[in-house]
Design a protein around this motif. Sequence first.
Motif, short mmCIF file in Angstrom:
data_model
loop_
_atom_site.label_atom_id
_atom_site.label_comp_id
_atom_site.label_asym_id
_atom_site.label_seq_id
_atom_site.Cartn_x
_atom_site.Cartn_y
_atom_site.Cartn_z
N SER A 166 -7.48 -2.66 1.08
CA SER A 166 -7.14 -1.51 1.90
C SER A 166 -5.76 -1.70 2.51
O SER A 166 -5.57 -2.50 3.42
CB SER A 166 -8.17 -1.34 3.01
N ALA A 172 -4.14 0.51 4.24
CA ALA A 172 -4.13 1.06 5.60
C ALA A 172 -4.74 0.05 6.58
O ALA A 172 -4.20 -0.18 7.67
CB ALA A 172 -4.90 2.37 5.65
N ALA A 226 -4.91 -3.20 6.17
CA ALA A 226 -4.01 -4.34 6.29
C ALA A 226 -2.84 -4.02 7.22
O ALA A 226 -2.48 -4.83 8.07
CB ALA A 226 -3.51 -4.76 4.90
N LEU A 227 -2.27 -2.83 7.05
CA LEU A 227 -1.17 -2.41 7.92
C LEU A 227 -1.58 -2.44 9.38
O LEU A 227 -0.87 -2.94 10.24
CB LEU A 227 -0.74 -0.98 7.57
N ALA A 228 -2.76 -1.88 9.64
CA ALA A 228 -3.23 -1.80 11.01
C ALA A 228 -3.45 -3.18 11.61
O ALA A 228 -3.35 -3.37 12.82
CB ALA A 228 -4.52 -0.98 11.08
N ALA A 242 -6.04 -9.02 1.70
CA ALA A 242 -6.45 -7.87 2.50
C ALA A 242 -5.85 -6.59 1.93
O ALA A 242 -6.55 -5.58 1.78
CB ALA A 242 -6.02 -8.06 3.95
N GLY A 257 -1.51 -5.56 11.07
CA GLY A 257 -0.19 -6.16 11.24
C GLY A 257 0.39 -6.78 9.99
O GLY A 257 1.40 -7.45 10.03
N VAL A 258 -0.26 -6.58 8.84
CA VAL A 258 0.25 -7.13 7.58
C VAL A 258 1.42 -6.27 7.10
O VAL A 258 1.24 -5.07 6.91
CB VAL A 258 -0.85 -7.16 6.50
N PRO A 259 2.60 -6.86 6.92
CA PRO A 259 3.74 -6.08 6.40
C PRO A 259 3.53 -5.82 4.91
O PRO A 259 4.02 -6.57 4.07
CB PRO A 259 4.94 -6.97 6.66
N VAL A 260 2.80 -4.76 4.59
CA VAL A 260 2.30 -4.52 3.24
C VAL A 260 3.42 -4.42 2.21
O VAL A 260 3.37 -5.08 1.17
CB VAL A 260 1.43 -3.24 3.23
N GLY A 316 -3.25 -12.05 3.97
CA GLY A 316 -2.66 -10.72 4.04
C GLY A 316 -2.64 -10.06 2.67
O GLY A 316 -2.96 -8.88 2.53
N LEU A 317 -2.29 -10.84 1.64
CA LEU A 317 -2.26 -10.31 0.28
C LEU A 317 -3.64 -9.86 -0.16
O LEU A 317 -3.81 -8.79 -0.74
CB LEU A 317 -1.75 -11.38 -0.69
N TYR A 346 5.11 -7.84 1.61
CA TYR A 346 4.23 -8.78 0.91
C TYR A 346 4.09 -8.44 -0.57
O TYR A 346 4.11 -9.31 -1.42
CB TYR A 346 2.84 -8.80 1.56
N GLN A 398 7.19 -9.46 -2.26
CA GLN A 398 7.32 -10.91 -2.34
C GLN A 398 6.42 -11.50 -3.42
O GLN A 398 6.84 -12.37 -4.17
CB GLN A 398 7.00 -11.55 -0.98
#
Lengths: 257, 344
Positions: B198, B200, B202-204, B194, B206-209, B191-192, B212, B215
């Motif tokens: 991008s 946008a 990553a968000l799409a 990703a 499902g990555v809680p941008v 996720g990081l 993350y 964190q």
Amino acid sequence: MLEARGLTRRFGGVVAVDDVSVGVAAGELAGVIGPNGAGKSTLFHLIAGHLRPHGGRVSFAGRDITREPPDRRARLGIAIAFQAVRLFRGMTVLENVMVGAHAWTHHGFWEAFLRLPRHRREEGEILARAERALERAGLGEAADRLAESLPLGQQRTVQIARALCADPRLLLLDEPASGLRAGERERLADLLRGLKEEGLSMLLVEHDVAFVTRLASRITVLDHGRVIAEGPAEQIRDDPAVIAAYLGRSRERADGA
Amino acid sequence: MNRLRRRPLAFWAGLAAAVLSLLVPIALNDSQLTVYVFIGLSVIVVAGLSLLMGFAGQVSLGQAAFYAIGAYTAAILTRALEVPPLLSLAAATAFTAVVAVAVGLPLLRLRGHYLAFATLAFQLIVLSVIGEARGLTGGDTGMPGIPTLSIGPLAIQGQYRTFIYAYVTWVLVAAVLLFNRNLVRSRPGRGLRALATSEAGALAAGVPVVRYKLQVFALSAAYAGLAGGVYAFFVSYIAPGSFPVLLSVQFLIMAAVGGLGSIWGSAVGATVVYLLVQLLQSLGTGPGLPPQLPAILSYAVYGLVLVLIMLFLPQGLLPAIQGRISARRAVSAVESPARLARLD
């Protein structure tokens, strides 16, 4: 399944999307078409959650998601393939697809750090599902290649594989056929048809009328941000308002010449 | 799954490096051991920075501020409040992460150069706060007499003090690098990486941008805080001058030299740059040389090294070497993050 009602979005003084309603029933492949500048992409981003509407509501599976951010929508089961391919650089095709599994997995920093049981279990499931999604999309061979090294058509397909890895209930596709060659376009149509037969609900936003009318059961036509026609594919193809919207301008131009 | 099984050359190289670095302290004298500890502490900070910049694509020019916060927290807790050193070290690590969350909430909305400047400004603020809070920190004159690390009655002191610190540092470095490796090859790690390309996209997916980013920022700060805490116990005297902006720049260069986005590269980069700086310092302080020479040499060399690396080895030292080796072995030449994922 998906219900968008009265969506409106302005950019400055321009109303890009004006009171548009579209819906996708369970298991349906619904289409949205329109000429360039009709507001298709804006509508797509309103539904996907990347833009906030100035009016109207979006609900999914009976739940109001108008104010939910995109990552929350992904968790609810909405997957997206963008027109502008948004692959992740420096990651292999397989890893790109694995990112899609965020929607249904949970483990976070600590569990990954300490290799806790949930991490191990989920990583196994993610890899298995990602490999399945790649096979499904016909990209099994490319799994270990860097995503950005693929040709555009395959990059689009990687996006769809990533969306499939999310195990979605609804797949939103923004102009998936644009920029593709004839052969790639055929393969994409086959893939989408196959997914439809498997019962996946889809919303296909596309410029290419022929591409959509072959696949979609119900089509909404946009022009200048408004719905100008709606109905089954056969009916839409012959609708004078639709023909005028697509051909009108070129005819005017031809007349003027 | 079969392609994940084979132990690659990198595994054996890593093992050799681990064993070698474990044996090296035996052969070193006290002042060399001190250098060994400082290099190890740099590796810890740089490992966090590499995670933040190389994987998540977020820049920080204020990493020395977190180093300072860790050092001062550990020092104040043990000296003024008489908290046991080990507990103070843990608290310093945690507190630094908390500060990073508070600072990151507004700052991480910025990107690229803006984020770099904001973190730089943060460090300047931290330094002036430390300088002004004389009652707590001793102001510009600093805090002497910080106790050494201890577990109950067992304190690190006496003849083997530096030697033991060398091994404490080694263990922490190993832990941090293994943590990083585990994180990168995982759901949040992907996720990081990703969101670095991008947000946008990553968000799409499902990555809680936002979460993350916060964190990983807190994590990199926690590493710096941990290293800072050990530093305070080791040198027993800290002052604002121990944490100049140049130190942040040095961490950044170490990360870039080792290879952003390369986990083990942090160790290579920190070692190479630290030794290079030491070498230039000793060259610059010879008899009859002007007193400004060391400072000029180090500034000039930071700049020069960074320019050379960016020109000739943009992915950094370790990935470049890895690339050479795998090219020679006729394996397809892919970039390091791509290959890292397949090491186990």
